[in-house]
Design a protein around this motif. Structure first.
Motif, PDB file in Angstrom:
ATOM      1  N   ASP A 229       3.433  19.482  44.939  1.00  0.00           N
ATOM      2  CA  ASP A 229       2.875  20.706  45.510  1.00  0.00           C
ATOM      3  C   ASP A 229       2.214  20.447  46.856  1.00  0.00           C
ATOM      4  N   VAL A 230       1.481  19.345  46.956  1.00  0.00           N
ATOM      5  CA  VAL A 230       0.822  19.024  48.227  1.00  0.00           C
ATOM      6  C   VAL A 230       1.863  18.728  49.299  1.00  0.00           C
ATOM      7  N   LEU A 231       2.850  17.931  48.961  1.00  0.00           N
ATOM      8  CA  LEU A 231       3.876  17.569  49.938  1.00  0.00           C
ATOM      9  C   LEU A 231       4.673  18.785  50.387  1.00  0.00           C
ATOM     10  N   ARG A 232       4.920  19.708  49.476  1.00  0.00           N
ATOM     11  CA  ARG A 232       5.610  20.939  49.866  1.00  0.00           C
ATOM     12  C   ARG A 232       4.813  21.732  50.889  1.00  0.00           C
ATOM     13  N   GLY A 233       3.499  21.691  50.752  1.00  0.00           N
ATOM     14  CA  GLY A 233       2.656  22.473  51.639  1.00  0.00           C
ATOM     15  C   GLY A 233       2.402  21.842  52.991  1.00  0.00           C
ATOM     16  N   LEU A 234       2.827  20.609  53.171  1.00  0.00           N
ATOM     17  CA  LEU A 234       2.532  19.910  54.426  1.00  0.00           C
ATOM     18  C   LEU A 234       3.537  20.208  55.526  1.00  0.00           C
ATOM     19  N   GLY A 235       4.674  20.776  55.199  1.00  0.00           N
ATOM     20  CA  GLY A 235       5.622  21.144  56.242  1.00  0.00           C
ATOM     21  C   GLY A 235       6.978  20.512  56.083  1.00  0.00           C
ATOM     22  N   GLU A 236       7.825  20.779  57.085  1.00  0.00           N
ATOM     23  CA  GLU A 236       9.228  20.390  57.051  1.00  0.00           C
ATOM     24  C   GLU A 236       9.419  18.883  56.903  1.00  0.00           C
ATOM     25  N   ASP A 237       8.563  18.096  57.556  1.00  0.00           N
ATOM     26  CA  ASP A 237       8.738  16.639  57.553  1.00  0.00           C
ATOM     27  C   ASP A 237       8.630  16.035  56.159  1.00  0.00           C
ATOM     28  N   ASP A 238       7.958  16.734  55.239  1.00  0.00           N
ATOM     29  CA  ASP A 238       7.729  16.160  53.918  1.00  0.00           C
ATOM     30  C   ASP A 238       8.564  16.804  52.817  1.00  0.00           C
ATOM     31  N   ARG A 239       9.569  17.590  53.199  1.00  0.00           N
ATOM     32  CA  ARG A 239      10.441  18.192  52.186  1.00  0.00           C
ATOM     33  C   ARG A 239      11.156  17.116  51.363  1.00  0.00           C
TER      34      ARG A 239
ATOM     35  N   MET B  10      10.157  14.013  50.650  1.00  0.00           N
ATOM     36  CA  MET B  10       9.262  13.368  49.704  1.00  0.00           C
ATOM     37  C   MET B  10       8.902  14.316  48.560  1.00  0.00           C
ATOM     38  N   ALA B  11       8.747  15.615  48.872  1.00  0.00           N
ATOM     39  CA  ALA B  11       8.461  16.588  47.815  1.00  0.00           C
ATOM     40  C   ALA B  11       9.620  16.648  46.820  1.00  0.00           C
ATOM     41  N   ALA B  12      10.853  16.613  47.337  1.00  0.00           N
ATOM     42  CA  ALA B  12      12.024  16.648  46.456  1.00  0.00           C
ATOM     43  C   ALA B  12      12.111  15.386  45.605  1.00  0.00           C
ATOM     44  N   ARG B  13      11.741  14.254  46.174  1.00  0.00           N
ATOM     45  CA  ARG B  13      11.744  13.019  45.388  1.00  0.00           C
ATOM     46  C   ARG B  13      10.704  13.086  44.270  1.00  0.00           C
ATOM     47  N   ALA B  14       9.573  13.703  44.554  1.00  0.00           N
ATOM     48  CA  ALA B  14       8.577  13.892  43.497  1.00  0.00           C
ATOM     49  C   ALA B  14       9.133  14.790  42.400  1.00  0.00           C
ATOM     50  N   GLY B  15       9.907  15.809  42.811  1.00  0.00           N
ATOM     51  CA  GLY B  15      10.534  16.678  41.819  1.00  0.00           C
ATOM     52  C   GLY B  15      11.522  15.923  40.947  1.00  0.00           C
ATOM     53  N   ALA B  16      12.303  15.023  41.552  1.00  0.00           N
ATOM     54  CA  ALA B  16      13.238  14.216  40.767  1.00  0.00           C
ATOM     55  C   ALA B  16      12.494  13.320  39.779  1.00  0.00           C
ATOM     56  N   ALA B  17      11.366  12.766  40.218  1.00  0.00           N
ATOM     57  CA  ALA B  17      10.559  11.942  39.316  1.00  0.00           C
ATOM     58  C   ALA B  17      10.003  12.776  38.162  1.00  0.00           C
ATOM     59  N   LEU B  18       9.679  14.040  38.443  1.00  0.00           N
ATOM     60  CA  LEU B  18       9.246  14.947  37.370  1.00  0.00           C
ATOM     61  C   LEU B  18      10.357  15.135  36.340  1.00  0.00           C
ATOM     62  N   GLY B  19      11.601  15.209  36.820  1.00  0.00           N
ATOM     63  CA  GLY B  19      12.721  15.320  35.891  1.00  0.00           C
ATOM     64  C   GLY B  19      12.800  14.123  34.967  1.00  0.00           C
ATOM     65  N   ASP B  20      12.579  12.927  35.508  1.00  0.00           N
ATOM     66  CA  ASP B  20      12.588  11.725  34.675  1.00  0.00           C
ATOM     67  C   ASP B  20      11.471  11.768  33.640  1.00  0.00           C
ATOM     68  N   ALA B  21      10.297  12.247  34.065  1.00  0.00           N
ATOM     69  CA  ALA B  21       9.159  12.310  33.146  1.00  0.00           C
ATOM     70  C   ALA B  21       9.440  13.290  32.004  1.00  0.00           C
ATOM     71  N   ARG B  22      10.003  14.445  32.332  1.00  0.00           N
ATOM     72  CA  ARG B  22      10.277  15.444  31.295  1.00  0.00           C
ATOM     73  C   ARG B  22      11.361  14.953  30.338  1.00  0.00           C
ATOM     74  N   GLU B  23      12.345  14.259  30.871  1.00  0.00           N
ATOM     75  CA  GLU B  23      13.372  13.719  29.984  1.00  0.00           C
ATOM     76  C   GLU B  23      12.772  12.688  29.030  1.00  0.00           C
ATOM     77  N   ALA B  24      11.884  11.849  29.542  1.00  0.00           N
ATOM     78  CA  ALA B  24      11.248  10.845  28.694  1.00  0.00           C
ATOM     79  C   ALA B  24      10.444  11.490  27.577  1.00  0.00           C
ATOM     80  N   LEU B  25       9.938  12.713  27.820  1.00  0.00           N
ATOM     81  CA  LEU B  25       9.155  13.432  26.808  1.00  0.00           C
ATOM     82  C   LEU B  25      10.035  14.282  25.893  1.00  0.00           C
ATOM     83  N   GLY B  26      11.351  14.241  26.106  1.00  0.00           N
ATOM     84  CA  GLY B  26      12.257  15.003  25.254  1.00  0.00           C
ATOM     85  C   GLY B  26      12.479  16.427  25.713  1.00  0.00           C
ATOM     86  N   ASP B  27      11.906  16.822  26.851  1.00  0.00           N
ATOM     87  CA  ASP B  27      12.085  18.172  27.382  1.00  0.00           C
ATOM     88  C   ASP B  27      13.332  18.178  28.256  1.00  0.00           C
ATOM     89  N   LEU B  28      14.512  18.226  27.619  1.00  0.00           N
ATOM     90  CA  LEU B  28      15.750  18.094  28.365  1.00  0.00           C
ATOM     91  C   LEU B  28      16.014  19.290  29.269  1.00  0.00           C
TER      92      LEU B  28
END
Length: 758
Positions: free
Chosen positions: A647-657, A659-677
């Motif tokens: 959320d912070v990286l998304r709000g910082l502007g175009e240059d950090d899109r 890194m924000a997307a990479r954080a989103g991908a990491a969130l996908g890994d976390a949710r999969e590890a918790l069984g939230d497919l």
């Protein structure tokens, strides 16, 4: 795989295994239990091959060298078995004959031309390589490596391989970091291709051997001032190149001056040939003098050269007294300003020059100085004393540069060259710092350069932000080797207070173009200078950055030692932001060595950024912390951390899109590890789309590969094929061997090749 990223951090492993280790060439199937058929359609979706065309054209007409050209024609002639089926009625061979036939079928032409500087080796291979008949014989393209431009850079063979891989279509993010891995990928990409590879100005066999192409009918040509006899063990043919004989030299003069002139003054022409020692470079310079001075006749030139040769009989450059004679005459007719530039170029660090550094070296005024320097450079170019190089740069032939250095020693004071280096280093620091800020304004920097930056207008200030960044990156790229040479020269003079800020500013280039060896050289020089300058903040910054190329090269323990020194320096500097940055770099090491410890390191970095009010730094630290938590089995703890980072990286502007997307991908890994497919699928799909939008295809491929594995787990095989095919296409178009690895894994998971039926 490797990737250019602004911040350190190890990539999370794919959620499913079945890996293949070692070097793999071709198709490999490694599977456990597979249901259904596997159809492997090799190369079905391979992109159109890139055909490199790197051999530079000659800037002057080429004559003679018929014997050498005939050798090259014979070397490249089709082999008896090359591409031919056995003739009708042919008898089968025994094992020994089969081996001989196979060798003929795959033989690679391999020749080394060696001789004096200026004798025409480079002109020969350029002439032959650019000829239409030669290009037809090598339909898959031509590669050209100029080792003269890499003098003084550690790992020049690895750098040369990286250049060749780029020209063969491998994208920057898929080029391995080590020499061994680059050589393996080079062999992979040259196999099955018919290539001409030219290696110019090699000084040792180790520079040549990794560049031998693998494709049947390919050819490797090498030029050197040394014999390189050990290459005969690899099958190279050695050919010495002597100066031109009288007839050949006369033909060269006739080509430059006109046959009627040479015919009318044949004895004078022969005298000029003798004075020039048959060296093509000396003859070219003599011809330029005649062409530029209409009142100078061929007989008058012959008399001048004879007098000068007698005067300089005891003075000889490496190219022989001929070059000294011709260059003395040429130098003597330069204007005062041109002669000053000529002497400057003899001592200027780097293999090429451009107006920025030339203006500084000459001490020209900031306003208009670069324009004046550009005009002087063009005048020396017209006089035949400079050659054009890439990126708007000029280059001096080694023999001309040696003479210019001699004249500088004769005319200028003993400390003059030191002053040149200091002025050039200061000017280069200013321009590099301006380019650094054009690429990204809010990056962490330790050197305080406000006063320096206020001294001159910013050449990258005009235009849209993206266009400014593009121009800045192109300027940094074109001059990277000159900057390394300036860093070395300035360090030798003890200009430490200029050296480490320049090394820090040059990092902007390497964060975008991962030239790992060059970055390593720059940072090592800068770190030593910061230590000598008693600048703990600078030393902390540079040593922490230094850990990145070291880790990329597999030198983990050395990286750890640099990080420990960086942490100690940061503590002395008493800067929370700097300490937080050092901790982030340390986390990358601990991600590999001790993931549990990495969690603590990243957590402390988050705290320090919060204390300093560094929002972006805190978000980046949380991103790395979240990934480390997932890697250590604490996905539930990772979720809120990664969500805040995104959320912070998304709000910082175009240059950090990105890194924000990479954080989103990491969130996908976390949710999969918790069984939230379902949640994992949502996060990964959104992240992959965002990464594609910002052209971060390396990370997009990783996200889609993980998404494909998730789809298989959910039983959505059609969707899994689509995601895997997109990831495969990215890898394949990028020239990465990951394409084959992904194909094998998905074949095992899906029971069919994702490329089949495309």
């Amino acid at each position: 795989m490797t990737a250019p990223e602004d911040e350190p951090g190890a990539e999370a492993a794919a959620p499913w295994g079945n890996g293949v280790s070692g070097t793999v060439n071709g198709t490999v199937i490694q599977a456990g239990r597979v249901h259904g058929g596997i159809t492997v359609v090799t190369g079905a979706s391979a992109p159109e091959r890139v055909v490199p065309d790197q051999i530079p054209p000659l800037t002057v007409p080429f004559v003679n060298r018929r014997a050498e050209l005939a050798l090259l024609a014979a070397d490249s002639a089709p082999r008896p078995h090359e591409g031919e089926p056995p003739g009708e009625g042919s008898e089968p061979h025994g094992d020994e004959d089969d081996l001989v036939g196979d060798r003929d079928a795959v033989e690679v032409g391999y020749r080394v031309f060696f001789g004096l500087p200026g004798v025409g080796k480079t002109a020969l291979v350029r002439k032959w390589g650019r000829a239409r008949g030669t290009r037809d014989r090598f339909p898959d393209g031509q590669l050209f490596v100029d080792y003269a431009g890499l003098r003084g850079v550690d790992g020049d063979s690895a750098i040369a391989l990286a250049r060749c891989l780029r020209e063969l279509g491998v994208k920057e993010e898929f080029i391995p970091h080590t020499l061994e891995d680059r050589a393996a990928l080079y062999r992979h990409h040259t196999a099955g291709r018919r290539l001409l590879v030219v290696v110019d100005d090699a000084l040792k066999a180790a520079q040549v051997r990794p560049l031998l192409p693998q494709g049947a009918g390919s050819m490797l040509l090498v030029t050197s001032t040394r014999r390189l006899g050990e290459l005969t063990l690899d099958g190279a043919r050695l050919t010495p190149m002597a100066p031109l004989d009288a007839d050949a030299a006369l033909r060269l003069l006739a080509d430059r001056l006109g046959p009627e002139t040479v015919h009318a003054h044949r004895e004078a022409a022969l005298s000029v040939v003798a004075a020039c020692g048959g060296l093509p470079k000396a003859l070219d310079l003599a011809a330029v003098r005649l062409l530029q001075r209409p009142h100078l006749t061929l007989p008058a030139l012959a008399r001048e050269l004879a007098r000068e040769s007698n005067r300089l009989r005891g003075l000889a450059l490496r190219g022989g007294p001929a070059m000294s004679t011709v260059l003395e005459l040429t130098y003597g007719e330069l204007s005062q300003e041109e002669a000053g530039l000529y002497r400057l170029l003899g001592v200027l660090p780097g293999r090429t020059c451009e107006p920025v550094t030339v203006a500084a070296g000459l001490g020209l005024a900031a306003q208009g100085g670069e324009g004046e320097a550009a005009e002087l450079l063009e005048r020396l170019f017209d006089a035949g004393l400079l050659d054009a190089a890439e990126g708007g740069h000029y280059r001096m032939h080694d023999l001309v540069r040696a003479h210019a250095r001699e004249k500088a020693g004769e005319v200028e004071g003993a400390r003059w060259a030191d002053g040149v280096v200091e002025r050039v280093t200061r000017a280069l620091l200013l321009r590099t710092a301006q380019a650094d800020r054009a690429l990204r304004e809010d990056r962490l920097r330790v050197a305080v350069l406000d006063e320096l930056l206020a001294q001159a207008p910013d050449p990258f200030a005009d235009g849209a932000e993206r266009e400014r960044a593009k121009r800045a990156l192109a300027w940094l790229e074109a001059g990277k080797y000159n900057t390394l040479a300036v860093l070395a020269a300035a360090e030798a003079l003890g200009l430490h207070g200029l050296v480490w800020p320049l090394a820090e500013a040059q990092t902007a280039l390497f964060l975008h173009h991962r030239h790992v060896r060059e970055w390593l050289t720059s940072l090592e020089t800068g770190a030593r200078a910061a230590a000598a300058d008693l600048a703990p903040a600078g030393e902390a910054r540079l040593r922490s950055l230094l850990s990145r190329p070291l880790l990329d090269l597999g030198e983990d323990e050395r990286a750890r030692a640099e990080l420990e020194r960086a942490a100690a320096c940061a503590e002395v500097a008493a800067s929370p932001v700097l300490s937080a940055s050092v901790l982030e770099f340390s986390g990358r090491y601990w991600d590999r060595a001790d993931p549990e410890r990495a969690v603590g390191v990243y957590a402390r970095a988050v705290e320090l950024n919060a204390e300093a009010g560094e929002e972006r730094g805190g978000a980046l630290a949380e991103f790395f912390l979240g990934r480390a938590l997932v890697a250590t089995g604490r996905a539930a703890e990772a979720l809120p951390v990664l969500e805040r980072a995104r959320d912070v990286l998304r709000g910082l502007g175009e240059d950090d899109r990105r890194m924000a997307a990479r954080a989103g991908a990491a969130l996908g890994d976390a949710r999969e590890a918790l069984g939230d497919l379902a949640g994992a699928e949502r996060e990964l799909r959104e992240a992959a789309g965002e990464l594609r939008a910002v052209d971060a295809t390396y990370y997009e491929a990783q996200a889609r590969e993980r998404l494909a594995g998730l789809m298989v787990r959910e039983g959505h095989l059609t969707a899994a094929r689509a995601e895997a095919l997109r990831a495969y296409t990215i890898y394949e178009e990028g020239g990465s061997p990951e394409a084959g690895r992904l194909r094998v894994r998905m074949a095992a998971l899906l029971g069919e090749d994702v490329v089949a039926g495309e």
